[in-house]
Design an enzyme around this catalytic site. Structure first.
Site, PDB file in Angstrom:
ATOM      1  N   GLU A  49       4.869  20.703  -1.937  1.00 30.22           N
ATOM      2  CA  GLU A  49       3.608  20.490  -1.230  1.00 30.22           C
ATOM      3  C   GLU A  49       3.101  19.061  -1.395  1.00 30.22           C
ATOM      4  OE1 GLU A  49       2.342  22.208   0.942  1.00 30.22           O
ATOM      5  OE2 GLU A  49       3.409  24.095   0.685  1.00 30.22           O
ATOM      6  N   TYR A 132      -6.267  21.381   0.673  1.00 26.49           N
ATOM      7  CA  TYR A 132      -5.078  21.976   1.275  1.00 26.49           C
ATOM      8  C   TYR A 132      -4.076  22.427   0.221  1.00 26.49           C
ATOM      9  CZ  TYR A 132      -0.425  22.528   2.830  1.00 26.49           C
ATOM     10  OH  TYR A 132       0.818  23.049   2.977  1.00 26.49           O
ATOM     11  N   ASP A 150      -3.607  22.891   7.293  1.00 25.44           N
ATOM     12  CA  ASP A 150      -3.047  21.553   7.393  1.00 25.44           C
ATOM     13  C   ASP A 150      -3.060  21.122   8.858  1.00 25.44           C
ATOM     14  OD1 ASP A 150      -1.102  23.205   8.438  1.00 25.44           O
ATOM     15  OD2 ASP A 150       0.509  21.840   7.866  1.00 25.44           O
TER      16      ASP A 150
END
Length: 365
Positions: A49, A132, A150
């Site tokens: 991520e 996020y 996102d």
DNA sequence: AAAGCGGGGCA
DNA sequence: TGCCCAGCTTT
């Protein structure tokens, strides 16, 4: 114009599509494996991520494999040398991510005994983890019903509901819509399904609406044009900055390098000496700003586009004897070792302009 | 709220 | 050539 309301998008339709069409990714646990009880490794999810922040899946894959090979656990990364982390990150961009990656690993070891927090709030407090990423890790690694939004999700939701407000102001509205979509069951797969949908079907241009599991529910498709969404604020034009870069080569085929400051643009990365990068040429962006006096010869120019400006560098080369040159706070690095240095792409371009055989795949423009 | 912060792929 | 990408931090 269709007046009758369209059916509200149902998560089960998307999850069914995801079961059949999801992508295989190095950090992903497939829905079949999830049903068989396999859980995602939080370290892998966190690593992927962070790398994926403003970065494409294709660019991330090789870096993910390299990092997992070099540092198999968060403990390994926490005890790694920061300089080695910067070298491994070189070329991926947004280098504050690499500095925060190291800090985050250290915090997980020092504050959480080597285990990632299992709540959105706990994750959110760690370096480099924002709204996020904390939601994404919670959803994907722990199957927590977090709202994962996102760029892909913003696009999908803005089209589904034909949101007229412009980003970034529209985020609260989009999040409210996302709340109505996110299921209690399989929230982790749902989050990944939304991103796969945005990446493969609901693309920025020419979306494949005929293949979309939500085509019957999409307001933009039925009443407008999906390509008109999301609406975004107009962006400012990019200024141009100019300067010069100096590639000194000594008798042992070594290049003079130095380290950039820890913060700011290309922070903590390696560079060749350069002038300041200014809006227009003046006395300090020319050849007289070389790191030492020498027979500097022009070897071309390179252009590099950053997020908020375009940089044009004139590149000069001097062949010198290192004993006679004064590398204040710099060092001499063999050309053969340059691939292992923490050199951002703009610096590889500059070196390649002066030493054509230094980097094979680097373009000058 | 706005600005700073990389690099590459694609139409 | 412009736009976009599994955004975060600082001011």
């Amino acid at each position: 114009m269709k007046l009758s309301p369209l059916p509200h998008p149902d998560a089960s339709e998307l999850l069914g599509w995801y079961d059949r069409h999801h992508r295989e990714l190095p950090w992903r646990v497939s829905p079949v494996m999830r049903r068989n009880g396999k859980v995602a490794d939080p370290y892998h999810i966190w690593m992927s991520e962070v790398m994926l922040q403003q970065t494409t899946v294709q660019a991330v894959k090789a870096y993910f494999e390299k990092f997992l090979s070099l540092w198999p656990t968060v403990g390994d990364l926490a005890s790694a040398d920061t300089e080695d982390v910067m070298k491994a990150w070189a070329g991926l961009g947004y280098y504050a991510r690499a500095r925060n990656l190291k800090k985050c690993a250290e915090a997980v070891v020092a504050l959480h005994d080597g285990a990632f927090p299992q709540t959105v709030e706990g994750l959110r407090r760690l370096p480099g983890i924002g709204d996020y990423t904390s939601a994404a890790i919670a959803a994907i690694a722990y199957d927590i019903r977090a709202l994962v939004m996102d760029g892909n999700v913003e696009r999908v939701v803005s089209r589904l509901f034909s949101v007229r407000e412009a980003l970034p102001g529209a985020k609260p509205i989009l999040k409210a819509y996302l709340e109505t979509l996110t299921p209690a069951e399989r929230p982790g797969d749902f989050a990944q399904a939304m991103m796969d949908l945005g990446a493969t079907i609901c693309t920025p241009r020419r979306p494949a609406c005929s293949l979309c599991p939500w085509r019957e529910s999409c307001v933009a498709l039925h009443q407008d044009d999906p390509e008109n969404f999301p609406v975004k604020e107009a962006k400012k034009e990019k200024p141009v900055r100019q300067g010069a870069a100096f590639v000194a080569v000594d008798e042992g085929q070594r290049v003079l390098l130095r380290k950039r400051p820890d913060t700011g643009l290309l922070g903590a990365m390696t560079e060749v000496p350069t002038t300041g990068w200014t809006a227009s040429r003046d006395g300090e962006t020319g050849i007289n700003a070389a790191p030492f006096a020498g027979d500097w010869k022009p070897t071309g120019a390179i252009t590099h586009v950053f997020t908020h400006f375009e940089l044009r560098l004139s590149v000069y080369r001097a062949d010198v004897e290192s004993a006679g040159a004064k590398p204040n706070n710099g060092w001499w690095e063999p050309v053969a070792n340059l691939d292992g240095e923490a050199l951002p792409t703009v610096m590889k371009k500059a070196i390649a302009a002066a030493i054509p055989h230094a980097f094979q795949r680097i373009k000058r423009k």
